[in-house]
Each structure stands twice: as C-alpha cells, then as structure tokens.
Design a protein around this motif. Structure first.
Motif, PDB file in Angstrom:
ATOM      1  N   ALA A  22      45.716  49.983  92.437  1.00 40.31           N
ATOM      2  CA  ALA A  22      46.200  49.265  91.259  1.00 40.31           C
ATOM      3  C   ALA A  22      47.561  49.800  90.864  1.00 40.31           C
ATOM      4  CB  ALA A  22      45.225  49.408  90.091  1.00 40.31           C
ATOM      5  N   GLN A  23      48.406  48.915  90.362  1.00 40.78           N
ATOM      6  CA  GLN A  23      49.771  49.276  89.988  1.00 40.78           C
ATOM      7  C   GLN A  23      50.045  48.905  88.536  1.00 40.78           C
ATOM      8  OE1 GLN A  23      52.913  47.029  91.882  1.00 40.78           O
ATOM      9  NE2 GLN A  23      54.322  48.748  91.829  1.00 40.78           N
ATOM     10  N   SER A  24      50.626  49.842  87.811  1.00 42.43           N
ATOM     11  CA  SER A  24      51.173  49.560  86.485  1.00 42.43           C
ATOM     12  C   SER A  24      52.689  49.629  86.628  1.00 42.43           C
ATOM     13  CB  SER A  24      50.682  50.579  85.457  1.00 42.43           C
ATOM     14  OG  SER A  24      51.262  50.339  84.195  1.00 42.43           O
ATOM     15  N   PRO A  25      53.367  48.471  86.703  1.00 42.33           N
ATOM     16  CA  PRO A  25      54.780  48.457  87.084  1.00 42.33           C
ATOM     17  C   PRO A  25      55.709  48.899  85.963  1.00 42.33           C
ATOM     18  CG  PRO A  25      54.036  46.240  86.622  1.00 42.33           C
ATOM     19  CD  PRO A  25      52.829  47.122  86.520  1.00 42.33           C
ATOM     20  N   GLU A  44      51.643  50.325  72.739  1.00 42.15           N
ATOM     21  CA  GLU A  44      50.410  49.551  72.932  1.00 42.15           C
ATOM     22  C   GLU A  44      50.478  48.728  74.210  1.00 42.15           C
ATOM     23  OE1 GLU A  44      49.382  49.006  68.163  1.00 42.15           O
ATOM     24  OE2 GLU A  44      50.520  47.481  69.236  1.00 42.15           O
ATOM     25  N   GLN A  45      51.656  48.197  74.537  1.00 45.02           N
ATOM     26  CA  GLN A  45      51.812  47.447  75.780  1.00 45.02           C
ATOM     27  C   GLN A  45      51.605  48.360  76.993  1.00 45.02           C
ATOM     28  OE1 GLN A  45      55.307  45.010  76.090  1.00 45.02           O
ATOM     29  NE2 GLN A  45      54.987  44.038  74.109  1.00 45.02           N
ATOM     30  N   GLN A  46      52.074  49.615  76.900  1.00 43.15           N
ATOM     31  CA  GLN A  46      51.866  50.535  78.015  1.00 43.15           C
ATOM     32  C   GLN A  46      50.387  50.880  78.155  1.00 43.15           C
ATOM     33  OE1 GLN A  46      54.387  51.977  80.410  1.00 43.15           O
ATOM     34  NE2 GLN A  46      52.311  51.782  81.190  1.00 43.15           N
ATOM     35  N   MET A  47      49.706  51.070  77.034  1.00 41.48           N
ATOM     36  CA  MET A  47      48.256  51.284  77.091  1.00 41.48           C
ATOM     37  C   MET A  47      47.573  50.109  77.771  1.00 41.48           C
ATOM     38  SD  MET A  47      47.503  52.649  73.228  1.00 41.48           S
ATOM     39  CE  MET A  47      48.626  53.802  72.434  1.00 41.48           C
ATOM     40  N   LEU A  48      47.993  48.899  77.418  1.00 40.56           N
ATOM     41  CA  LEU A  48      47.388  47.701  77.986  1.00 40.56           C
ATOM     42  C   LEU A  48      47.670  47.600  79.476  1.00 40.56           C
ATOM     43  CD1 LEU A  48      45.847  45.057  77.739  1.00 40.56           C
ATOM     44  CD2 LEU A  48      47.963  43.966  76.903  1.00 40.56           C
ATOM     45  N   ALA A  49      48.889  47.932  79.890  1.00 42.85           N
ATOM     46  CA  ALA A  49      49.237  47.860  81.313  1.00 42.85           C
ATOM     47  C   ALA A  49      48.373  48.819  82.135  1.00 42.85           C
ATOM     48  CB  ALA A  49      50.718  48.181  81.504  1.00 42.85           C
ATOM     49  N   ILE A  50      48.158  50.026  81.610  1.00 39.80           N
ATOM     50  CA  ILE A  50      47.332  51.001  82.323  1.00 39.80           C
ATOM     51  C   ILE A  50      45.870  50.570  82.311  1.00 39.80           C
ATOM     52  CG2 ILE A  50      46.494  53.382  82.297  1.00 39.80           C
ATOM     53  CD1 ILE A  50      49.261  54.203  81.222  1.00 39.80           C
ATOM     54  N   ALA A  51      45.400  50.097  81.149  1.00 38.80           N
ATOM     55  CA  ALA A  51      44.010  49.646  81.063  1.00 38.80           C
ATOM     56  C   ALA A  51      43.759  48.464  81.990  1.00 38.80           C
ATOM     57  CB  ALA A  51      43.678  49.273  79.622  1.00 38.80           C
ATOM     58  N   ARG A  52      44.696  47.542  82.054  1.00 36.19           N
ATOM     59  CA  ARG A  52      44.553  46.391  82.954  1.00 36.19           C
ATOM     60  C   ARG A  52      44.418  46.862  84.400  1.00 36.19           C
ATOM     61  NH1 ARG A  52      49.558  42.410  83.118  1.00 36.19           N
ATOM     62  NH2 ARG A  52      50.388  44.227  84.197  1.00 36.19           N
ATOM     63  N   ALA A  53      45.222  47.861  84.788  1.00 37.63           N
ATOM     64  CA  ALA A  53      45.133  48.402  86.149  1.00 37.63           C
ATOM     65  C   ALA A  53      43.784  49.080  86.379  1.00 37.63           C
ATOM     66  CB  ALA A  53      46.271  49.383  86.391  1.00 37.63           C
ATOM     67  N   LEU A  54      43.298  49.809  85.387  1.00 36.77           N
ATOM     68  CA  LEU A  54      42.031  50.523  85.541  1.00 36.77           C
ATOM     69  C   LEU A  54      40.822  49.593  85.576  1.00 36.77           C
ATOM     70  CD1 LEU A  54      42.622  53.575  83.157  1.00 36.77           C
ATOM     71  CD2 LEU A  54      42.574  53.600  85.659  1.00 36.77           C
ATOM     72  N   LEU A  86      51.675  54.378  89.045  1.00 33.22           N
ATOM     73  CA  LEU A  86      52.313  54.206  87.746  1.00 33.22           C
ATOM     74  C   LEU A  86      53.827  54.350  87.890  1.00 33.22           C
ATOM     75  CD1 LEU A  86      49.909  56.502  85.692  1.00 33.22           C
ATOM     76  CD2 LEU A  86      49.929  54.006  85.666  1.00 33.22           C
ATOM     77  N   ASP A  87      54.552  53.335  87.440  1.00 27.07           N
ATOM     78  CA  ASP A  87      56.012  53.333  87.534  1.00 27.07           C
ATOM     79  C   ASP A  87      56.607  53.509  86.141  1.00 27.07           C
ATOM     80  OD1 ASP A  87      58.650  52.996  88.172  1.00 27.07           O
ATOM     81  OD2 ASP A  87      58.381  51.116  89.262  1.00 27.07           O
ATOM     82  N   GLU A  88      57.150  54.695  85.888  1.00 24.84           N
ATOM     83  CA  GLU A  88      57.824  55.027  84.624  1.00 24.84           C
ATOM     84  C   GLU A  88      56.953  54.729  83.392  1.00 24.84           C
ATOM     85  OE1 GLU A  88      60.528  56.631  84.718  1.00 24.84           O
ATOM     86  OE2 GLU A  88      61.766  56.017  86.408  1.00 24.84           O
ATOM     87  N   PRO A  89      55.749  55.293  83.314  1.00 26.24           N
ATOM     88  CA  PRO A  89      54.891  54.986  82.163  1.00 26.24           C
ATOM     89  C   PRO A  89      55.426  55.491  80.832  1.00 26.24           C
ATOM     90  CG  PRO A  89      53.932  56.737  83.479  1.00 26.24           C
ATOM     91  CD  PRO A  89      55.072  56.184  84.274  1.00 26.24           C
ATOM     92  N   SER A  90      56.359  56.456  80.847  1.00 24.63           N
ATOM     93  CA  SER A  90      56.878  56.985  79.580  1.00 24.63           C
ATOM     94  C   SER A  90      58.132  56.268  79.103  1.00 24.63           C
ATOM     95  CB  SER A  90      57.181  58.486  79.727  1.00 24.63           C
ATOM     96  OG  SER A  90      58.360  58.695  80.496  1.00 24.63           O
ATOM     97  N   LEU A  91      58.639  55.321  79.879  1.00 28.32           N
ATOM     98  CA  LEU A  91      59.942  54.711  79.605  1.00 28.32           C
ATOM     99  C   LEU A  91      59.970  54.036  78.233  1.00 28.32           C
ATOM    100  CD1 LEU A  91      62.714  54.158  80.963  1.00 28.32           C
ATOM    101  CD2 LEU A  91      61.787  51.957  81.694  1.00 28.32           C
ATOM    102  N   LEU A 134      52.662  58.725  90.738  1.00 26.25           N
ATOM    103  CA  LEU A 134      53.460  58.505  89.541  1.00 26.25           C
ATOM    104  C   LEU A 134      54.933  58.671  89.858  1.00 26.25           C
ATOM    105  CD1 LEU A 134      53.641  58.648  86.269  1.00 26.25           C
ATOM    106  CD2 LEU A 134      53.391  61.119  86.614  1.00 26.25           C
ATOM    107  N   VAL A 135      55.764  57.710  89.487  1.00 24.86           N
ATOM    108  CA  VAL A 135      57.209  57.910  89.553  1.00 24.86           C
ATOM    109  C   VAL A 135      57.737  57.952  88.129  1.00 24.86           C
ATOM    110  CG1 VAL A 135      57.370  56.789  91.811  1.00 24.86           C
ATOM    111  CG2 VAL A 135      57.876  55.460  89.765  1.00 24.86           C
TER     112      VAL A 135
END
Length: 254
Positions: A97-100, A156-166, A175-180, A207-208
């Motif tokens: 799974a990818q969180s772009p 919240e969008q980053q939480m959703l992106a990770i949750a969607r992947a999980l 995970l691509d730049e989750p802290s951006l 993680l990148v």
C-alpha cells in the motif's frame, strides 16, 4: 492515539529476509536520468527510510517501485517476485500500500468513503473490523467520518491517507513525505502511529522523507539519496551521528 515520545532505539523485528529488493534501477523522464542505478533492501519487519533534499529522486524511487514511471533498467523484487514490469493495480493487490506525497485523498468523498476505497483492494473482506481499527488509531477520523475529505485540515488528510492505505492490510506500507507541511505536534503523532504499527503489527514500512531527524530516529536503517544516487547507508542511529548528515540535513531540524 498515543502521544508518547518515540524511543531513540526502535525495536527491530526484522528477519533479515528482503521483502523488497531494488537492484540497479534507472528511471528516466524523457532524456533525463532521474534514478542512477539505485540499490536498496527493505527486510521483513523493518522500517527503512530514504532521506535527501527536495529533488533528490526520493519520490521518483517510490513511484518507480509502484510501477509509474517504469524502471528503464534494473529489477524490483517483492517477496521473491519480480514486479519491475507489473502495472500499478497489480502491485497494489500484492499487499503493498502507498500513501503518496501530497496525500491525494478523494476530496469530494467523505472520510468513510475514502476508507472504503482503501478496503476495496481486498474486496472488503474485513471492512468493519478494519474500520474500527482505523478509528481507534485515528479518533479524529471517527469524528469526521461523514465529512468530505477536502474539508479536512492537512494533518487530518494525512491521517486519512495513511488509514486508507492500512485498510488493505498491507505487508509493506510505502509512505512518501508523510510530514510534509504539517505542524510539529501532528508530525510526532504520525510518526508514533508508524512506529506502533511496526512494533505491534509487524508492519514493514518504507519511508521517504525530507525530515531527516524524525525519519532516522524512527527507522531501523536508512539510505541517503543525492541526485538520483544512493550515497550512504547505515542504521538510523549511525546516520544520525554522522557529522556530514548533521551538517547537510539536521541543522535546526531537531
């Protein structure tokens, strides 16, 4: 969600068996060679990070592993299978799974509908159980379940992106730049979730990140990318201690 600070030494669950192996990968945009013979391994149970400046090729590497763009040369192996030439939708069905970068959630869909999209990869086999698990990990998403994704805050969008992947129950989470673009407190929360999923669920994470301090503190191992090439590798602790890493990536980054 736990707000506890991350320990300096993550507990390794790695088996030493490469789950993802990248060998001699070159990727081009037209005539421009973006990746220049990249070699790296992500072992089962590890958190592995690639750090580097903006434009170093980190996101290109992530996208190449997922099949778009294609590697022009070299091989990408996942769980012993050559996936170099597979289309992205087939790769997604292999428990990757990818969180772009930039989240890329479905802005007009609700939080609930975004999570449904993540679960569609495994045909909703464990949807209700996984939905409750995501709401336990990210209570904010439960509060926003019927809210459109595009109206959420960046965190919240980053939480959703990770949750969607999980929701697809991946073996490998990319995970691509989750802290951006996120506030420091949200960054700590996101990285704590990644750490807990690795330690409690045995999830392998690739993680990148530009945020080298948090990435190397979290990761079992790391690679440094400069202009499309891997220039250095080591444990997260080893790389954090290197003067050249501190001067290039960590000045003021704590």
């Amino acid at each position: 969600m736990s707000m506890a600070m991350m320990s300096d030494a993550p507990k390794a669950r790695a088996t030493g068996k490469p789950l993802l192996a990248v060998r001699g990968v070159e990727t081009f945009y037209g005539s421009i060679r973006a990746l220049k013979g990249v070699d790296l391994d992500v072992n089962q149970g590890e958190i592995v990070t690639v750090i580097g400046a903006n434009g170093a090729g980190k996101s290109t590497l992530m996208m190449t592993i997922f099949g778009n763009p294609r590697a022009r040369s070299g091989t990408i192996t996942y769980d012993g299978k050559d996936i170099t030439k597979l289309p992205s939708h087939q790769i997604a069905r292999m428990a990757i799974a990818q969180s772009p970068e930039g989240r890329r959630i479905f802005g007009r869909m609700t939080v609930y509908e975004n999570l449904q999209m993540g679960a569609s990869i495994n045909k909703f086999a464990t949807f209700n159980e996984d939905l409750e698990r995501m709401f336990a990990i990210f209570p904010r998403l439960k509060e926003r379940a019927q809210q459109r994704g595009g109206t959420l805050s960046g965190g919240e969008q980053q939480m959703l992106a990770i949750a969607r992947a999980l929701m697809s129950r991946p073996r490998l989470l990319m995970l691509d730049e989750p802290s951006l673009g996120l506030a420091p407190l949200i960054v700590k929360m996101i990285f704590q979730v990644i750490k807990e999923q690795n330690e409690k669920e045995g999830l392998t994470v690739f993680l990148v990140e530009q945020n080298a301090y948090h990435a190397l503190k979290l990761a079992h191992r790391g690679y440094v990318m400069v202009n499309g090439e891997i220039t250095m590798s080591g444990t997260g602790k080893e790389l954090l201690a290197k003067p050249e890493i501190q001067s290039a990536y960590l000045e003021g980054g704590h």
